[in-house]
Design an enzyme around this catalytic site. Structure first.
Site, mmCIF file in Angstrom:
data_model
loop_
_atom_site.group_PDB
_atom_site.id
_atom_site.type_symbol
_atom_site.label_atom_id
_atom_site.label_comp_id
_atom_site.label_asym_id
_atom_site.label_seq_id
_atom_site.Cartn_x
_atom_site.Cartn_y
_atom_site.Cartn_z
ATOM 1 N N HIS A 191 -2.479 3.968 -11.464
ATOM 2 C CA HIS A 191 -1.812 2.800 -12.291
ATOM 3 C C HIS A 191 -1.238 3.101 -13.525
ATOM 4 C CE1 HIS A 191 -4.534 0.790 -9.500
ATOM 5 N NE2 HIS A 191 -3.863 -0.375 -9.407
ATOM 6 N N ASP A 262 1.986 1.994 -1.876
ATOM 7 C CA ASP A 262 1.223 1.305 -3.049
ATOM 8 C C ASP A 262 2.487 0.696 -3.884
ATOM 9 O OD1 ASP A 262 -1.054 0.551 -4.501
ATOM 10 O OD2 ASP A 262 -1.861 2.458 -4.558
#
Length: 352
Positions: A191, A262
């Site tokens: 992330h 993702d």
């Protein structure tokens, strides 16, 4: 007033999954979700106030289009569970692995119970599927995976993953194995940064790839690749790598389900360029659908800029994505009694 403002739009499902801003649909949300490139919606904790509100929101989303847009959520258990009030607290998957160490049979039954409870509760609120389970190996290094992983042994992960997927399927829900080919070895959080896993293909194949290989022929409905670079195999992160997705996942493992990227706004995706270039690269590498979360302006930029290049013919994609729609079992098949006993089994673990 209760009257329906918008007629349902007949439109094949497109390759982009987006989110919505709040507790109800805004005009901007409605316009975005009726764009031909949209093919699904992901919800977050900010979209949840109460079970009744959630049902209204999902009903409004499902009413927008025909076939209806699949609605997804990250509802794995532990710290990754978006809906709390009115939902069973699901343990982190490591709790199932710890039970395995005491009693493998109990752990397998419990994993099926967890899948059944997740599936039953989400479907009752209009959610089609959860991005679960995590199939990453717990190497003890990754903070972002951590107790989201079942176990440190790949064979145990495959067995517990299969049982959980079977529980989801009994509830009428598809499953998503993540993060292919394995995010558990690297320390970095994709992330926030771009993780690099320096191991050889053979090392990955003999460990992290095992659960994906075991479950590719079924019951795993979909896969989400990791934003991790494995330079010994390919210089691109797995989610942007035709080698990983087409040659290995589709070719060697024979996986025929849906491949979701993702989230394209994650730092691990930044190597692929701006948001349109990221989506294009993911689709050309073999993803069926790209996720774009938490950035409405970027979502609009993507919808305006993405061309059909690298995207499969709409109908093929649409029929593949329709497999992700929930299909709850007919009444009277004993699911209610099983659901109650499954909830009791989870409660007996003694987590909140």
């Amino acid at each position: 007033s209760g009257k329906i403002i918008t007629m349902s739009l007949k439109l094949p499902l497109g390759p982009v999954m987006a989110d919505v801003a709040g507790l109800t649909l805004s005009e901007d949300d409605i316009q975005r979700l009726r764009h031909p490139l949209i093919g699904g919606v992901i919800l977050f904790a900010r979209n949840f106030e109460s079970p009744a509100q959630l049902v209204q929101l999902t009903s409004a989303i499902h009413a927008l289009r025909e076939p209806r847009l699949p609605i997804a959520v990250d509802h794995e258990g532990g710290r990754v569970q978006r809906f709390r009030q009115g939902f069973t607290a699901i343990p982190p998957m490591r709790a199932l692995g710890e039970r395995w160490n005491q009693s493998p049979d109990e752990a397998v039954a419990l994993a099926a119970d967890v899948g059944l409870v997740i599936g039953t509760e989400l479907i009752a609120h209009g959610i089609d599927f959860s991005f679960a389970p995590v199939l990453d190996v717990d190497w003890g290094e990754s903070g972002v995976i951590g107790n989201r992983s079942f176990h440190q042994q790949p064979e145990v992960i495959a067995t517990l993953g299969r049982a959980l997927m079977r529980g989801l399927a009994d509830a009428g829900m598809a499953s998503v194995g993540k993060h292919f080919p394995g995010h558990g070895f690297v320390k970095a959080d994709s992330h926030l940064e771009i993780p690099v896993d320096e191991r050889s293909f053979d090392q990955i194949r003999d460990t992290d790839l095992v659960p994906f290989r075991e479950l590719s022929a079924g019951p795993m409905s979909a896969v989400m690749p990791a934003h991790v670079i494995y330079p010994a195999v390919d210089p691109h992160p797995a989610g942007f790598s035709a080698k990983w997705l087409k040659d290995i996942l589709r070719g060697q493992l024979g996986f025929t389900g849906v491949i979701f990227s993702d989230d394209l706004t994650m730092e691990g995706a930044s190597v692929a360029g701006n948001v349109v270039q990221r989506a294009q690269a993911a689709l050309e590498a073999g993803c069926d659908m790209v996720l774009l979360c938490n950035d409405p302006a970027k979502a609009d930029e993507l919808l305006a800029g993405l061309t059909a290049a690298g995207i499969e013919a709409g109908n093929d994609l649409s029929s593949r994505l329709c497999c992700m729609l929930a299909h709850p079992p007919a009444a009277g098949q004993g699911v209610d009694a099983r659901y109650q006993s499954a909830r009791n089994a989870i409660a007996a673990l003694g987590l909140d």
